[in-house]
Design a protein around this motif. Structure first.
Motif, PDB file in Angstrom:
ATOM      1  N   LEU A  38       0.836  -1.204   0.000  1.00 24.66           N
ATOM      2  CA  LEU A  38       0.000   0.000   0.000  1.00 24.66           C
ATOM      3  C   LEU A  38       0.871   1.254   0.000  1.00 24.66           C
ATOM      4  O   LEU A  38       0.594   2.208  -0.732  1.00 24.66           O
ATOM      5  N   LYS A  39       1.938   1.242   0.783  1.00 24.73           N
ATOM      6  CA  LYS A  39       2.861   2.380   0.812  1.00 24.73           C
ATOM      7  C   LYS A  39       3.511   2.585  -0.553  1.00 24.73           C
ATOM      8  O   LYS A  39       3.659   3.711  -1.013  1.00 24.73           O
ATOM      9  N   ARG A  40       3.889   1.476  -1.195  1.00 24.26           N
ATOM     10  CA  ARG A  40       4.494   1.572  -2.524  1.00 24.26           C
ATOM     11  C   ARG A  40       3.497   2.127  -3.534  1.00 24.26           C
ATOM     12  O   ARG A  40       3.857   2.939  -4.389  1.00 24.26           O
ATOM     13  N   ALA A  41       2.250   1.681  -3.431  1.00 24.58           N
ATOM     14  CA  ALA A  41       1.224   2.147  -4.367  1.00 24.58           C
ATOM     15  C   ALA A  41       0.954   3.633  -4.171  1.00 24.58           C
ATOM     16  O   ALA A  41       0.826   4.379  -5.148  1.00 24.58           O
ATOM     17  N   VAL A  42       0.887   4.078  -2.922  1.00 21.35           N
ATOM     18  CA  VAL A  42       0.660   5.501  -2.642  1.00 21.35           C
ATOM     19  C   VAL A  42       1.840   6.317  -3.131  1.00 21.35           C
ATOM     20  O   VAL A  42       1.658   7.390  -3.719  1.00 21.35           O
ATOM     21  N   LEU A  43       3.056   5.829  -2.913  1.00 14.74           N
ATOM     22  CA  LEU A  43       4.248   6.536  -3.383  1.00 14.74           C
ATOM     23  C   LEU A  43       4.262   6.610  -4.904  1.00 14.74           C
ATOM     24  O   LEU A  43       4.558   7.664  -5.481  1.00 14.74           O
ATOM     25  N   ALA A  44       3.944   5.519  -5.572  1.00 20.03           N
ATOM     26  CA  ALA A  44       3.901   5.512  -7.034  1.00 20.03           C
ATOM     27  C   ALA A  44       2.839   6.473  -7.549  1.00 20.03           C
ATOM     28  O   ALA A  44       3.071   7.201  -8.515  1.00 20.03           O
ATOM     29  N   LEU A  45       1.687   6.500  -6.898  1.00 14.71           N
ATOM     30  CA  LEU A  45       0.625   7.424  -7.293  1.00 14.71           C
ATOM     31  C   LEU A  45       1.073   8.875  -7.109  1.00 14.71           C
ATOM     32  O   LEU A  45       0.839   9.718  -7.972  1.00 14.71           O
ATOM     33  N   PHE A  46       1.745   9.155  -6.003  1.00 12.80           N
ATOM     34  CA  PHE A  46       2.245  10.510  -5.744  1.00 12.80           C
ATOM     35  C   PHE A  46       3.269  10.922  -6.798  1.00 12.80           C
ATOM     36  O   PHE A  46       3.231  12.040  -7.311  1.00 12.80           O
ATOM     37  N   VAL A  47       4.191  10.020  -7.141  1.00 18.07           N
ATOM     38  CA  VAL A  47       5.222  10.331  -8.141  1.00 18.07           C
ATOM     39  C   VAL A  47       4.582  10.571  -9.504  1.00 18.07           C
ATOM     40  O   VAL A  47       4.954  11.508 -10.221  1.00 18.07           O
ATOM     41  N   ALA A  55       2.877  14.375 -13.635  1.00 20.06           N
ATOM     42  CA  ALA A  55       1.817  14.942 -14.465  1.00 20.06           C
ATOM     43  C   ALA A  55       1.712  16.446 -14.266  1.00 20.06           C
ATOM     44  O   ALA A  55       1.536  17.200 -15.231  1.00 20.06           O
ATOM     45  N   VAL A  56       1.835  16.901 -13.031  1.00 22.04           N
ATOM     46  CA  VAL A  56       1.766  18.336 -12.748  1.00 22.04           C
ATOM     47  C   VAL A  56       2.945  19.060 -13.400  1.00 22.04           C
ATOM     48  O   VAL A  56       2.778  20.125 -13.999  1.00 22.04           O
ATOM     49  N   VAL A  57       4.136  18.487 -13.303  1.00 22.41           N
ATOM     50  CA  VAL A  57       5.316  19.104 -13.917  1.00 22.41           C
ATOM     51  C   VAL A  57       5.159  19.139 -15.440  1.00 22.41           C
ATOM     52  O   VAL A  57       5.449  20.156 -16.081  1.00 22.41           O
ATOM     53  N   LEU A  58       4.690  18.052 -16.024  1.00 23.61           N
ATOM     54  CA  LEU A  58       4.475  18.012 -17.468  1.00 23.61           C
ATOM     55  C   LEU A  58       3.443  19.050 -17.895  1.00 23.61           C
ATOM     56  O   LEU A  58       3.649  19.777 -18.879  1.00 23.61           O
ATOM     57  N   PHE A  59       2.349  19.157 -17.164  1.00 25.80           N
ATOM     58  CA  PHE A  59       1.327  20.161 -17.466  1.00 25.80           C
ATOM     59  C   PHE A  59       1.905  21.570 -17.364  1.00 25.80           C
ATOM     60  O   PHE A  59       1.658  22.425 -18.212  1.00 25.80           O
TER      61      PHE A  59
END
Length: 87
Positions: free
Chosen positions: A4-13, A18-22
């Protein structure tokens, strides 16, 4: 729990990427900076802002570490003076 921690970290990254690309895609206007007579080549605004961010992220911790070392040095000098005064 670890997955779950890995999934949350991957989602955050992914969200951050996406924000940087936008941000980069929305700020394509070119700007030329001039500082003390030195003119930088014209680059997109996003490049300037991201470069300032990276520079700040690098310099900030270095200044913080310098402040900590300076504070520790002052504490050691004060302790040394106090030990000499007691003798």
């Amino acid at each position: 729990m670890h997955n779950l921690k890995r999934a949350v970290l991957a989602l955050f990254v992914l969200l951050l990427a996406a924000v940087v690309l936008f941000f980069v895609l929305e700020n394509q206007q070119t700007v030329a900076l001039v500082l003390f007579g030195w003119a930088a080549p014209a680059v997109p605004v996003a490049v300037v802002v991201l470069a300032a961010l990276v520079l700040g992220l690098a310099v900030g911790p270095l200044l913080g570490a310098y402040g900590l070392m300076r504070g520790k040095r002052k504490i050691r000098a004060s302790a040394r003076q106090q030990a000499l005064a007691e003798n």
